[in-house]
Design a protein around this motif. Structure first.
Motif, PDB file in Angstrom:
ATOM      1  N   LYS A 104       0.819  -1.208   0.000  1.00 45.23           N
ATOM      2  CA  LYS A 104       0.000   0.000   0.000  1.00 45.23           C
ATOM      3  C   LYS A 104       0.849   1.252   0.000  1.00 45.23           C
ATOM      4  O   LYS A 104       0.548   2.233  -0.680  1.00 45.23           O
ATOM      5  CB  LYS A 104      -0.942  -0.011   1.208  1.00 45.23           C
ATOM      6  CG  LYS A 104      -2.094  -0.973   1.004  1.00 45.23           C
ATOM      7  CD  LYS A 104      -2.952  -1.117   2.252  1.00 45.23           C
ATOM      8  CE  LYS A 104      -4.143  -2.034   1.954  1.00 45.23           C
ATOM      9  NZ  LYS A 104      -4.908  -2.369   3.168  1.00 45.23           N
ATOM     10  N   VAL A 105       1.918   1.222   0.776  1.00 41.65           N
ATOM     11  CA  VAL A 105       2.805   2.382   0.805  1.00 41.65           C
ATOM     12  C   VAL A 105       3.415   2.600  -0.578  1.00 41.65           C
ATOM     13  O   VAL A 105       3.433   3.720  -1.097  1.00 41.65           O
ATOM     14  CB  VAL A 105       3.923   2.191   1.850  1.00 41.65           C
ATOM     15  CG1 VAL A 105       4.975   3.270   1.702  1.00 41.65           C
ATOM     16  CG2 VAL A 105       3.336   2.217   3.259  1.00 41.65           C
ATOM     17  N   MET A 106       3.855   1.526  -1.175  1.00 43.76           N
ATOM     18  CA  MET A 106       4.466   1.681  -2.492  1.00 43.76           C
ATOM     19  C   MET A 106       3.462   2.210  -3.505  1.00 43.76           C
ATOM     20  O   MET A 106       3.778   3.079  -4.308  1.00 43.76           O
ATOM     21  CB  MET A 106       5.036   0.351  -2.959  1.00 43.76           C
ATOM     22  CG  MET A 106       5.705   0.470  -4.308  1.00 43.76           C
ATOM     23  SD  MET A 106       6.645  -0.983  -4.752  1.00 43.76           S
ATOM     24  CE  MET A 106       8.071  -0.808  -3.700  1.00 43.76           C
ATOM     25  N   ARG A 107       2.264   1.706  -3.449  1.00 44.83           N
ATOM     26  CA  ARG A 107       1.263   2.170  -4.393  1.00 44.83           C
ATOM     27  C   ARG A 107       1.093   3.682  -4.285  1.00 44.83           C
ATOM     28  O   ARG A 107       1.121   4.396  -5.283  1.00 44.83           O
ATOM     29  CB  ARG A 107      -0.080   1.490  -4.124  1.00 44.83           C
ATOM     30  CG  ARG A 107      -1.209   2.114  -4.959  1.00 44.83           C
ATOM     31  CD  ARG A 107      -2.549   1.474  -4.678  1.00 44.83           C
ATOM     32  NE  ARG A 107      -2.608   0.130  -5.211  1.00 44.83           N
ATOM     33  CZ  ARG A 107      -2.925  -0.949  -4.502  1.00 44.83           C
ATOM     34  NH1 ARG A 107      -3.196  -0.830  -3.210  1.00 44.83           N
ATOM     35  NH2 ARG A 107      -2.982  -2.139  -5.072  1.00 44.83           N
ATOM     36  N   GLU A 184       4.686  -1.351 -10.031  1.00 48.27           N
ATOM     37  CA  GLU A 184       3.323  -1.730 -10.386  1.00 48.27           C
ATOM     38  C   GLU A 184       3.141  -3.236 -10.264  1.00 48.27           C
ATOM     39  O   GLU A 184       2.156  -3.731  -9.746  1.00 48.27           O
ATOM     40  CB  GLU A 184       3.008  -1.301 -11.821  1.00 48.27           C
ATOM     41  CG  GLU A 184       2.846   0.204 -12.000  1.00 48.27           C
ATOM     42  CD  GLU A 184       1.609   0.725 -11.295  1.00 48.27           C
ATOM     43  OE1 GLU A 184       0.821  -0.079 -10.766  1.00 48.27           O
ATOM     44  OE2 GLU A 184       1.454   1.970 -11.246  1.00 48.27           O
ATOM     45  N   ARG A 185       4.135  -3.928 -10.743  1.00 44.86           N
ATOM     46  CA  ARG A 185       4.054  -5.381 -10.708  1.00 44.86           C
ATOM     47  C   ARG A 185       3.956  -5.870  -9.269  1.00 44.86           C
ATOM     48  O   ARG A 185       3.154  -6.719  -8.933  1.00 44.86           O
ATOM     49  CB  ARG A 185       5.290  -5.965 -11.387  1.00 44.86           C
ATOM     50  CG  ARG A 185       5.129  -7.395 -11.775  1.00 44.86           C
ATOM     51  CD  ARG A 185       6.089  -7.744 -12.878  1.00 44.86           C
ATOM     52  NE  ARG A 185       5.948  -6.899 -14.036  1.00 44.86           N
ATOM     53  CZ  ARG A 185       5.092  -7.130 -15.028  1.00 44.86           C
ATOM     54  NH1 ARG A 185       4.273  -8.151 -14.968  1.00 44.86           N
ATOM     55  NH2 ARG A 185       5.042  -6.332 -16.068  1.00 44.86           N
ATOM     56  N   PHE A 186       4.780  -5.270  -8.447  1.00 51.39           N
ATOM     57  CA  PHE A 186       4.786  -5.648  -7.038  1.00 51.39           C
ATOM     58  C   PHE A 186       3.451  -5.306  -6.378  1.00 51.39           C
ATOM     59  O   PHE A 186       2.858  -6.123  -5.670  1.00 51.39           O
ATOM     60  CB  PHE A 186       5.930  -4.942  -6.333  1.00 51.39           C
ATOM     61  CG  PHE A 186       5.873  -5.067  -4.847  1.00 51.39           C
ATOM     62  CD1 PHE A 186       5.890  -6.318  -4.247  1.00 51.39           C
ATOM     63  CD2 PHE A 186       5.806  -3.945  -4.059  1.00 51.39           C
ATOM     64  CE1 PHE A 186       5.831  -6.430  -2.876  1.00 51.39           C
ATOM     65  CE2 PHE A 186       5.750  -4.058  -2.685  1.00 51.39           C
ATOM     66  CZ  PHE A 186       5.755  -5.303  -2.103  1.00 51.39           C
TER      67      PHE A 186
ATOM     68  N   ALA B 198      13.930  -6.348 -13.349  1.00 49.84           N
ATOM     69  CA  ALA B 198      12.584  -6.028 -13.796  1.00 49.84           C
ATOM     70  C   ALA B 198      12.124  -7.031 -14.851  1.00 49.84           C
ATOM     71  O   ALA B 198      11.011  -7.553 -14.790  1.00 49.84           O
ATOM     72  CB  ALA B 198      12.546  -4.617 -14.356  1.00 49.84           C
ATOM     73  N   ASN B 199      12.995  -7.316 -15.773  1.00 48.82           N
ATOM     74  CA  ASN B 199      12.633  -8.258 -16.818  1.00 48.82           C
ATOM     75  C   ASN B 199      12.347  -9.639 -16.235  1.00 48.82           C
ATOM     76  O   ASN B 199      11.359 -10.283 -16.570  1.00 48.82           O
ATOM     77  CB  ASN B 199      13.757  -8.356 -17.851  1.00 48.82           C
ATOM     78  CG  ASN B 199      13.870  -7.075 -18.645  1.00 48.82           C
ATOM     79  OD1 ASN B 199      12.912  -6.304 -18.733  1.00 48.82           O
ATOM     80  ND2 ASN B 199      15.044  -6.825 -19.206  1.00 48.82           N
ATOM     81  N   ILE B 204       8.134 -13.838 -13.988  1.00 47.30           N
ATOM     82  CA  ILE B 204       7.877 -14.736 -12.870  1.00 47.30           C
ATOM     83  C   ILE B 204       6.541 -14.477 -12.191  1.00 47.30           C
ATOM     84  O   ILE B 204       5.722 -15.356 -12.028  1.00 47.30           O
ATOM     85  CB  ILE B 204       9.009 -14.621 -11.819  1.00 47.30           C
ATOM     86  CG1 ILE B 204      10.300 -15.171 -12.425  1.00 47.30           C
ATOM     87  CG2 ILE B 204       8.665 -15.395 -10.564  1.00 47.30           C
ATOM     88  CD1 ILE B 204      11.525 -14.805 -11.634  1.00 47.30           C
ATOM     89  N   ILE B 205       6.349 -13.275 -11.808  1.00 43.70           N
ATOM     90  CA  ILE B 205       5.141 -12.958 -11.026  1.00 43.70           C
ATOM     91  C   ILE B 205       3.869 -13.104 -11.860  1.00 43.70           C
ATOM     92  O   ILE B 205       3.785 -12.576 -12.939  1.00 43.70           O
ATOM     93  CB  ILE B 205       5.229 -11.544 -10.434  1.00 43.70           C
ATOM     94  CG1 ILE B 205       6.382 -11.480  -9.447  1.00 43.70           C
ATOM     95  CG2 ILE B 205       3.954 -11.182  -9.723  1.00 43.70           C
ATOM     96  CD1 ILE B 205       6.452 -10.231  -8.664  1.00 43.70           C
TER      97      ILE B 205
END
Lengths: 205, 205
Positions: A104-107, A184-186, B198-199, B204-205
DNA sequence: CTGGATTTTCAATAATCCGTGAAAGAAGGC
DNA sequence: GCCTTCTTTCACGGATTATTGAAAATCCAG
């Protein structure tokens, strides 16, 4: 595995206080206000719903400050509101899952800081490298041109200079975009995405 | 691919200024002081060695401020010093590789902010969960016990409470450790480690 | 609707951070 | 050594940000 010794309530509270202080300090080193971080830390470490007065008393801050901080935390999605029957006060509960917390913080930080920077970089990039297909009437404006030009500093800008400028902006753009995508991915991933990522990376790099 | 239009020197400078402003703002949102970020941005975007006076004049800041900022940047390893023959002034050159830049920034932030937090968390953890194998004379001290205990708040602390406290600290410890390890790995990797990461992650995710 | 309980707002104040500029310090040339 | 040039330091003041506290707004039970 550890043997839990009995400790006095005073000691417990002291440990909590030190935890809160450490957390507040770390928050301050990031862009979060110290008090806001401390309030979260308090809610997190005591592990129970607290109301505004509880927070005021424990942290020795004013009612206004407590109210503001709790509200901001709620806006960030880091605490939720709750009510107890027969009690009109509002209680607050900290997000318990630290992985969700970090997401949430990262977002929020991506949204508030990275995106605007990306926008500006793109804009600057367009300002010096006008594509041929750009519509004629596009309102591409450098900063306002209303002041009279100074007499000197008129020597022409070489193509090399422009290219260099663009290259630099592009490099940075690539970096920021990478950070953004990674974030974003995270943020999008659920559960302990970060931990997963860490494990994966440790094998790869 | 793009056609480079000729732009006036004034426009070039304006673009640079906007770049500097944007970068400074982003720096401020992180823990870096605005001026320091701006000085780096100036050195980066103009892509040439500048001396203290150049920086002062362009950014309209005092000599002292310029000096301090340049020094701090050098300490972070973000700029290097250089000299020109027949000129006694000291010139500064920005780290040109943005990936190296991000690594250096991360390294410093890990060192300054994450490590101390880790240390504190470990300490707190030890304070409430004394292992049996702990040496008898170890100077394990809670905060000082010199004040007289208040008469109230004396009800015993349950084992459950202690367990909960420890669990919370442990959770956070795990998170911070993960961040630290991840950061260390990134810092240690050479070249465009972040981009690589990043790549990898995107698959993976 | 009213009264009391609770929360929110916001102008005043306090604390903190940041930048300045003058003065002291170093480094070189002669 | 001594003068010049350039750099660093630091006490001060200005600017920014955080906090307070009291007043205003909101909410709910009766």
């Amino acid at each position: 595995m550890g043997r839990h010794e009995t400790i006095s309530r005073r000691q417990l509270v002291q440990v909590q206080d030190r935890f809160i202080a450490a957390w507040g300090q770390m928050g301050a080193a990031w862009g979060v206000s110290r008090t806001m971080a401390e309030v979260y830390a308090l809610l997190y470490i005591t592990a129970q719903p607290l109301n505004t007065d509880d927070v005021m008393d424990r942290l020795r801050i004013s009612r206004g400050n407590a109210s503001m901080s709790l509200r901001a935390l709620a806006e960030w999605g880091l605490v939720s509101r709750a009510h107890k029957r027969g009690d009109r006060k509002e209680y607050f509960i900290a997000e318990q899952d630290v992985w969700a917390l970090s997401r949430k913080v990262m977002r929020e930080r991506l949204r508030r800081e990275v995106l605007p920077l990306l926008a500006t970089l793109h804009e600057l990039r367009d300002a010096t490298d006008n594509r041929t297909e750009q519509p004629a009437g596009a309102p591409l404006r450098l900063a306002s041109d209303d002041e009279p030009a100074p007499a000197d500093a008129r020597k022409p800008v070489t193509a090399a200079e422009v290219r260099q400028l663009n290259d630099r902006i592009d490099s940075l753009l690539e970096l920021v975009q990478t950070v953004d995508r990674l974030g974003e991915r995270f943020v999008g991933s659920d559960g302990k995405g970060l931990r997963l990522a860490a494990n994966m990376l440790s094998k790869i790099i």
